[in-house]
Design an enzyme around this catalytic site. Structure first.
Site, short mmCIF file in Angstrom:
data_model
loop_
_atom_site.label_atom_id
_atom_site.label_comp_id
_atom_site.label_asym_id
_atom_site.label_seq_id
_atom_site.Cartn_x
_atom_site.Cartn_y
_atom_site.Cartn_z
CG ASP A 1 8.76 -16.16 7.88
OD1 ASP A 1 9.62 -14.96 7.44
OD2 ASP A 1 7.54 -16.61 7.49
CB ILE B 1 8.60 -14.21 16.15
CG1 ILE B 1 8.41 -16.02 16.25
CG2 ILE B 1 6.75 -14.38 16.82
CD1 ILE B 1 8.73 -16.36 17.82
CG HIS B 2 6.13 -12.08 10.59
ND1 HIS B 2 5.32 -12.06 9.07
CD2 HIS B 2 7.14 -13.10 10.10
CE1 HIS B 2 5.79 -13.28 8.26
NE2 HIS B 2 6.70 -13.82 8.76
N GLY B 3 3.53 -11.91 12.19
CA GLY B 3 1.73 -11.82 12.15
C GLY B 3 1.44 -12.94 11.41
#
Length: 164
Positions: free
Chosen positions: A9, A13-15
Site C-alpha cells: 500500500d 499507514i492510513h485509515g
C-alpha cells in the site's frame, strides 16, 4: 499466530489499514517495512500518530524484517506486515525463505507511466512483472482494498483496465 496480512500500500499507514483492516483482523501490531522510514525518526513519529495507542508499530528494513518474521509470527496476537511498493515486497518475499504465502495489493495509485488495473491499482510493466515474480515463488497474490471487497486474483488484476 501467523501474520494476518502482508500488504502493499503506497500510502503505508492510513485509515483503511488501521481501521478498515485492523478492526476486523483484531490487529495489534504493524510491521512497516521500508528502508528509508526505518532510518528516519521523524517519519516514524508521523506514522505513529496514525495508530491508536493499543496498537504497536515496528519499523524495519527489508533485511531485518525478513530475518525477524518468525519472531513477528510468534507475537501471539495478529499483526500486519506493510510495504509501500512492489520492489520492496519482492525483496521481502525473496528474503523470507518461503514464509510468505499470500500478498495483498491494497493500493498502488496513479502516477505517470502506470496503467490502471483497478481503481486503486495502477502498474508499470516492471511492477506487473514484479507481481508475477512474487507469484512464481508460490505466493498467492490478490488485490483487495478493503476486507468486504472480493479478492481479485493476479491474472484477473493484470487483465483488467480502468481509465485515469
Amino acid at each position: 499466530m501467523p501474520i494476518a496480512l502482508y500488504r502493499i500500500d503506497d500510502r503505508l499507514i492510513h485509515g483503511q489499514v488501521v481501521v478498515g483492516w485492523g478492526q476486523p483482523l483484531e490487529m495489534r501490531f504493524i510491521v512497516l517495512v521500508d528502508d528509508d522510514v526505518a532510518a528516519s525518526e521523524w517519519e516514524q513519529e508521523l506514522y505513529r500518530m496514525g495508530v491508536p495507542p493499543e496498537m504497536t508499530v515496528h519499523f524495519s528494513t527489508v533485511e531485518d524484517a525478513a530475518a525477524n518474521l518468525a519472531r513477528f509470527e510468534s507475537h501471539g496476537e495478529p499483526g500486519i506486515v506493510l510495504v509501500g511498493d512492489i520492489p520492496t515486497m519482492q525483496r521481502l518475499v525473496a528474503g523470507a525463505g518461503g514464509r510468505i504465502r499470500t500478498v495483498n495489493v491494497g493500493g498502488v495509485h496513479h502516477v505517470p507511466g502506470r496503467s490502471g488495473r483497478l481503481r486503486y491499482v495502477y502498474l508499470t510493466p516492471e511492477e506487473e512483472q514484479g507481481l508475477r515474480d512474487i507469484a512464481a515463488q508460490g505466493v498467492d497474490v490478490t488485490a483487495q482494498d478493503v476486507p468486504s471487497a472480493r479478492p481479485v486474483p493476479l491474472d484477473e488484476l493484470l487483465a483488467s483496465t480502468v481509465g485515469v
